[in-house]
Design an enzyme around this catalytic site. Structure first.
Site, PDB file in Angstrom:
ATOM      1  N   HIS A   1      64.378  74.231  49.403  1.00 28.70           N
ATOM      2  CA  HIS A   1      65.737  73.530  49.847  1.00 28.70           C
ATOM      3  C   HIS A   1      65.152  72.079  50.026  1.00 28.70           C
ATOM      4  O   HIS A   1      65.780  70.927  49.702  1.00 28.70           O
ATOM      5  CB  HIS A   1      66.444  74.061  50.756  1.00 28.70           C
ATOM      6  CG  HIS A   1      67.083  75.479  50.703  1.00 28.70           C
ATOM      7  ND1 HIS A   1      66.466  76.502  51.192  1.00 28.70           N
ATOM      8  CD2 HIS A   1      68.057  75.916  49.754  1.00 28.70           C
ATOM      9  CE1 HIS A   1      66.891  77.404  50.933  1.00 28.70           C
ATOM     10  NE2 HIS A   1      67.924  77.279  49.766  1.00 28.70           N
TER      11      HIS A   1
ATOM     12  N   VAL B   1      59.343  75.905  44.561  1.00 26.43           N
ATOM     13  CA  VAL B   1      58.267  75.640  45.502  1.00 26.43           C
ATOM     14  C   VAL B   1      57.736  76.968  45.868  1.00 26.43           C
ATOM     15  O   VAL B   1      58.632  77.977  46.008  1.00 26.43           O
ATOM     16  CB  VAL B   1      58.803  74.938  46.773  1.00 26.43           C
ATOM     17  CG1 VAL B   1      58.054  74.924  47.873  1.00 26.43           C
ATOM     18  CG2 VAL B   1      59.473  73.567  46.252  1.00 26.43           C
TER      19      VAL B   1
ATOM     20  N   GLN C   1      70.678  80.036  36.777  1.00 24.08           N
ATOM     21  CA  GLN C   1      71.825  79.215  37.386  1.00 24.08           C
ATOM     22  C   GLN C   1      72.000  77.840  36.770  1.00 24.08           C
ATOM     23  O   GLN C   1      72.948  77.158  36.697  1.00 24.08           O
ATOM     24  CB  GLN C   1      71.702  79.228  38.768  1.00 24.08           C
ATOM     25  CG  GLN C   1      72.396  78.577  39.759  1.00 24.08           C
ATOM     26  CD  GLN C   1      72.403  78.667  41.155  1.00 24.08           C
ATOM     27  OE1 GLN C   1      73.124  79.596  41.627  1.00 24.08           O
ATOM     28  NE2 GLN C   1      71.459  77.829  41.970  1.00 24.08           N
TER      29      GLN C   1
ATOM     30  N   HIS D   1      64.541  76.474  53.621  1.00 29.51           N
ATOM     31  CA  HIS D   1      63.127  76.385  53.633  1.00 29.51           C
ATOM     32  C   HIS D   1      62.834  75.416  52.813  1.00 29.51           C
ATOM     33  O   HIS D   1      63.610  74.493  52.434  1.00 29.51           O
ATOM     34  CB  HIS D   1      62.630  77.815  53.058  1.00 29.51           C
ATOM     35  CG  HIS D   1      63.148  78.288  51.678  1.00 29.51           C
ATOM     36  ND1 HIS D   1      63.172  77.451  50.677  1.00 29.51           N
ATOM     37  CD2 HIS D   1      64.103  79.137  51.484  1.00 29.51           C
ATOM     38  CE1 HIS D   1      63.651  78.140  49.531  1.00 29.51           C
ATOM     39  NE2 HIS D   1      64.440  78.911  49.881  1.00 29.51           N
TER      40      HIS D   1
END
Ligand code: AMP
Length: 294
Positions: free
Chosen positions: A39, A178, A155, A36
């Site tokens: 990414h 985003v 992460q 999406h």
């Protein structure tokens, strides 16, 4: 854009590129696919900064626990290839599970400390799978830079720690989350949401935005956590997994009564289930900004 499905062909391509362009940077964007705009923003950033951008697309079984959504994780490789190419990827690496794990691998990369709370606590073994697969990708691609989204802030903390501890000569580039127009953080898992769940899911980003105000007013971490819980709990379908306010990037708990002070960063992070779909979101607050607004 070229497509590689084996480690050997990917390595051969990157080796040839480096021979021809000795000064160029190689960027890596690891993903699990079903891409999406979140990414795409990472891929565009790598393409802007690096001569060669490698996007990996691999749903890593090692980072899913028993009963999690490995089998039903959304997949659409053709659409992903088109989106990667449009965002500026040069190479799409799409290995099979057998290519990445030809035998049950005996080695794991475990990062302690920053994995104790949040998803590390609620998804046991998850970050062992992440550390292991990202180490493998780092060794396979040997990138100069690797791009990760702050949507998965823990992460990022895990990868930065691992990269420093294991001396990978790779710069980790954290990229902003985003969001959809109403504030919901983009996620491959958003497609699972029913209409009502999708409408209610906005409470995550709303609660995190309000946490900014609560911290500025001088609430401590546990008071802010309670308010965030209360706000998210107002959505009838929301089932809270965790809400936590911690120091960032250490991911340790501030002391009771402690206020966010200049020079510090805190994170408010949430994981919430809507039906079978587990969503995460977070926001980071700087004590310098708090001081500037007093
Ligand atoms: P995933 O495919 O979910 O493993 O994500 C691959 C990369 O994209 C990770 O570094 C994620 O943090 C990043 N990412 C996922 N969603 C977003 C988003 N909404 N904004 C920015 N980055 C994201």
């Amino acid at each position: 854009m070229i497509l590689c499905t084996t480690i050997d062909e990917l390595r051969a391509y990157i080796r040839a590129y480096r021979t021809e362009h000795p000064d160029a940077l190689v960027g890596l964007v690891p993903t699990m696919g079903y891409l999406h705009e979140g990414h795409a923003s990472l891929i565009r950033r790598s393409a802007a900064e690096c001569g060669l951008t490698v996007v990996s697309l691999f749903v890593n079984p090692l980072q899913f626990g028993p009963g999690e959504d490995f089998d039903r994780y959304p997949r659409d490789p053709e659409r992903d290839a088109a989106l990667s190419a449009a965002a500026g990827a040069d190479v799409l690496f799409m290995p099979s599970v057998e290519e990445m794990y030809p035998r049950a691998s005996a080695t794991r990369v475990l990062v302690s400390g920053v994995t104790e709370r949040l998803c590390g606590a609620s998804r046991p073994g998850h970050f062992d799978g992440v550390g292991t697969v990202v180490s493998k990708l780092f060794h396979i691609v040997l990138p100069d830079r690797a791009y990760f989204g702050m949507k998965d802030a823990q992460q990022v903390a895990v990868i930065v720690t691992m990269t420093e501890d294991l001396n990978f000569p790779i710069e980790i580039v954290p990229c902003e989350t985003v969001r959809e127009a109403d504030g919901l953080a983009m996620s491959s898992r958003n497609v699972y949401l029913s209409e009502q769940e999708r409408r209610e899911a906005v409470v995550l980003s709303q609660a995190l935005s309000r946490a900014d105000g609560w911290l500025r007013e001088g609430l401590d971490a546990s008071e802010t956590t309670a308010r965030v819980r209360e706000h998210i709990g107002s959505a009838p379908l929301a089932d809270i997994d965790y809400v936590d306010v911690l120091r960032f990037p250490e991911l340790t708990e501030p002391a009771p009564g402690e206020r966010l002070a200049p020079g510090q960063r805190w994170i408010a992070a949430v994981a919430v289930r809507f039906g079978r779909t587990r969503l995460i979101d977070n926001r980071i607050f700087s004590g310098d900004e708090v001081a500037a607004h007093v």
